[in-house]
Design an enzyme around this catalytic site. Structure first.
Site, mmCIF file in Angstrom:
data_model
loop_
_atom_site.group_PDB
_atom_site.id
_atom_site.type_symbol
_atom_site.label_atom_id
_atom_site.label_comp_id
_atom_site.label_asym_id
_atom_site.label_seq_id
_atom_site.Cartn_x
_atom_site.Cartn_y
_atom_site.Cartn_z
ATOM 1 N N LEU A 444 11.826 74.065 9.617
ATOM 2 C CA LEU A 444 12.395 75.096 8.751
ATOM 3 C C LEU A 444 11.863 74.916 7.331
ATOM 4 O O LEU A 444 11.854 73.805 6.787
ATOM 5 C CB LEU A 444 13.918 75.008 8.756
ATOM 6 C CG LEU A 444 14.573 75.129 10.156
ATOM 7 C CD1 LEU A 444 16.078 75.097 10.035
ATOM 8 C CD2 LEU A 444 14.114 76.404 10.858
ATOM 9 N N GLY A 485 17.020 66.281 11.795
ATOM 10 C CA GLY A 485 16.855 67.044 10.576
ATOM 11 C C GLY A 485 16.692 68.524 10.879
ATOM 12 O O GLY A 485 17.451 69.121 11.621
ATOM 13 N N ASP A 486 15.647 69.125 10.296
ATOM 14 C CA ASP A 486 15.384 70.548 10.546
ATOM 15 C C ASP A 486 14.162 70.736 11.427
ATOM 16 O O ASP A 486 13.472 71.744 11.341
ATOM 17 C CB ASP A 486 15.205 71.283 9.214
ATOM 18 C CG ASP A 486 14.031 70.727 8.399
ATOM 19 O OD1 ASP A 486 13.640 69.568 8.659
ATOM 20 O OD2 ASP A 486 13.519 71.434 7.524
ATOM 21 N N GLU A 487 13.862 69.763 12.285
ATOM 22 C CA GLU A 487 12.707 69.834 13.172
ATOM 23 C C GLU A 487 13.154 70.153 14.596
ATOM 24 O O GLU A 487 14.020 69.472 15.161
ATOM 25 C CB GLU A 487 11.927 68.515 13.160
ATOM 26 C CG GLU A 487 11.272 68.218 11.826
ATOM 27 C CD GLU A 487 10.483 66.926 11.855
ATOM 28 O OE1 GLU A 487 9.598 66.760 11.009
ATOM 29 O OE2 GLU A 487 10.772 66.078 12.724
#
Length: 570
Positions: A444, A485-487
């Site tokens: 993201l 996280g955002d992965e």
């Protein structure tokens, strides 16, 4: 002293049990010993095959280095118009390449003119390197690695036979086993300007390739005609250089079918011979060479001491003997104890235990007895009830642990561990059926801004919403996972083409574009996606994930909010 029937029955059963255990142990030892030897032989063949493939891979890597040098602009310029400053720069380049490749004896740039005069030459001298001065450069046009290479098309590699290096003026490589790999240098019109030559230390290359082998393994190498090149007894190597031939098929008769082409691999036991201080298990494989070569193929072999193969069998035999004696003693004590019990209630308890072990109702138990059998029956009933409750609780705990181990707690998506398992399965399926698999690595773009500006609750809400949208945008057979996280990673199991993967990536970017409601406001995120395809960009799960990750970072570096493919592997 008179013994009752229970004692006699117990002794008889114990004797039968010990005899049966001894016979079973002896049979198991014989079978297991044969299986251990066979397994060791198969492992040795596999190790030899891997070593052979490493040889071919190392030669292909040298070919790629030659390609880099032959296409270097400075190489063409110095062949057209020699310049001392340019030669010095090329010498530095050659030295750097030799530092990175300890098996390189020498790198040379040889002109097609002036009878094949060396233009630049760097030799290895122990741990250091020598840029050979102009006055010591030699004419090499009469050597086949020059004359024949000049006739080859651009990008084609010439590989000489493996011989002892007798060329004069050589430093570390003098009188050492070596071979030359060369590639022509041509101008834009196709005219041959010269050749780039790498002189390879054969012993050094194989020493590097064999570093992972156990210390007691011995390495063997023969050329395409069977001449032995590497052998523990050095007097048997390069016999043709001393006026006699020492052939693999003569030294080890079992390899004749390999040399004649009847088989591609052999494994056999060899008694003590010169160079082999003890009996060994040997494996040889025929390794065809992909590069243009006078050798055509090589024969690679490994030897493992037979004593180390049999050591496992000896340990196994000792364990079986100890087990037979131990269980025999336990069996004797057990039968003496059990024989004193009343047979009928005991059968009832045994039947109940068998039913309980199969998960069925235990049926009748002698619960009304007031002796030890009745107490045992009541204890068994209570134990059955407690175990049932514990099994139910354990099953629930296992399911919860399985969920925690394989799924992300926030998004309920598969985590990295489950993704790894599914990616391994997808690769195996694609390899078996000739298909492909695609990995989409999603990051993201402005997630940190949301966390910093709205707080972590907003970040969690975004992650949950993104997970739901991704899951709804792919097929049920595909996998959407969160790495942390955002992965996120999307595994496409079997896209037909790269275009299919690109279409899905575009669909995923579109699905994330609508805003995400949060506490009366709207949160917006975008994504950068890197794509890798099996087998173009990698043949293992780590390779595919790393390739997709790098592709994603390339997308971010080029402006974010899009997708891109990984760079193709050579």
């Amino acid at each position: 002293m008179k013994y009752g029937i229970a004692v006699k029955l117990a002794l008889l059963l114990a004797a039968v049990g010990i005899c049966a255990s001894a016979l079973t142990g002896a049979y198991s030892y014989g079978v297991s010993r044969s299986l251990l030897v066979e397994s060791s032989q198969q492992s040795l063949v596999a190790a030899t095959q891997v070593l052979g493939r490493r040889v071919d891979t190392s030669l292909e890597e040298i070919a790629r280095n030659l390609q880099v040098l032959a296409n270097h602009p400075s190489v063409r310029r110095t062949l057209k118009q020699p310049d001392p400053q340019m030669n010095a720069q090329l010498a530095e380049l050659f030295e750097l390449m030799m530092q990175a490749n300890p098996a390189y004896f020498q790198i040379r740039l040889i002109s097609a003119d002036n009878f094949g005069l060396e233009q630049v030459r760097v030799d290895r001298l122990g741990p250091s390197f020598i840029n050979v001065p102009e006055a010591d450069l030699q004419e090499k046009g009469h050597f086949s690695y020059v004359s024949e290479t000049l006739q080859l098309p651009s990008g084609t590699v010439y590989m000489s036979r493996i011989t002892i290096n007798h060329e004069r003026g050589v430093y570390t490589g003098a009188e050492r086993p070596s071979m030359q790999l060369a590639m022509p240098v041509r101008d834009t019109d196709g005219k041959a300007l010269g050749v780039v030559v790498i002189n390879l230390d054969v012993d050094g290359m194989f020493a590097l390739l064999a570093t992972d082998l156990p210390l007691d393994f011995r390495l063997f190498l023969a050329n395409g005609q069977g001449d032995i090149l590497i052998h523990p007894d050095h007097s048997k190597t390069f016999g043709f250089d001393r006026g006699r031939r020492v052939l693999l098929q003569d030294e080890f008769a079992a390899t004749r079918s390999l040399v004649t082409g009847a088989t591609s691999q052999v494994v056999f036991q060899q008694p003590t011979t010169d160079g082999l201080l003890q009996p060994v298990v040997m494996a040889f494989v025929r390794q065809p060479l992909k590069l243009r070569s006078e050798e055509g193929q090589l024969y690679v072999g490994l030897a493992q001491p037979l004593s180390s193969v049999r050591e496992g069998a000896r340990h196994l035999g000792l364990l079986i003997m100890i087990s037979v004696l131990g269980f025999g003693l336990l069996g004797l004590l057990g039968t003496l104890f059990l024989a004193r019990l009343v047979l009928r209630p005991l059968r009832q308890l045994i039947a109940a235990a068998n039913l309980f072990g199969r998960g069925q109702e235990i049926g009748y138990l002698p619960l009304d007895r007031q002796d030890e059998i009745g107490e045992l029956a009541r204890s068994f009933q209570q134990m059955q009830r407690q175990i049932g409750e514990q099994l139910g609780s354990l099953h629930a705990s296992q399911e919860q642990l399985k969920q925690m181990a394989q799924y992300d707690a926030l998004t309920e998506l598969p985590n990295r561990r489950m993704l790894q398992d599914r990616l391994d399965l997808a690769i195996a399926r694609a390899r078996r059926h000739g298909g492909c698999a695609a990995v989409l690595f999603i990051d993201l773009d402005n997630f940190k801004d949301i966390n910093d500006g709205w707080g972590h609750d907003a970040g969690d809400a975004v992650l949950v919403a993104v997970a739901q949208r991704l899951r709804l945008s792919v097929r049920d057979t595909d996998t959407v996972a969160r790495l942390g996280g955002d992965e996120f990673v999307v595994l496409l199991d079997g896209p037909d083409t790269e275009r299919d993967a690109a279409l899905i990536a575009g669909k995923l970017i579109d699905c994330l574009s609508p805003g995400i409601p949060f506490q009366g406001g709207t949160l917006r995120v975008a994504a950068s996606i890197g794509i890798s395809i099996f087998p173009q960009h990698g043949i293992t799960a780590p390779q595919l994930l790393m390739a997709a990750d790098r592709a994603m970072y390339s997308v971010k570096a080029n402006g974010r909010g899009g997708f891109g493919f990984a760079v193709l592997q050579d």
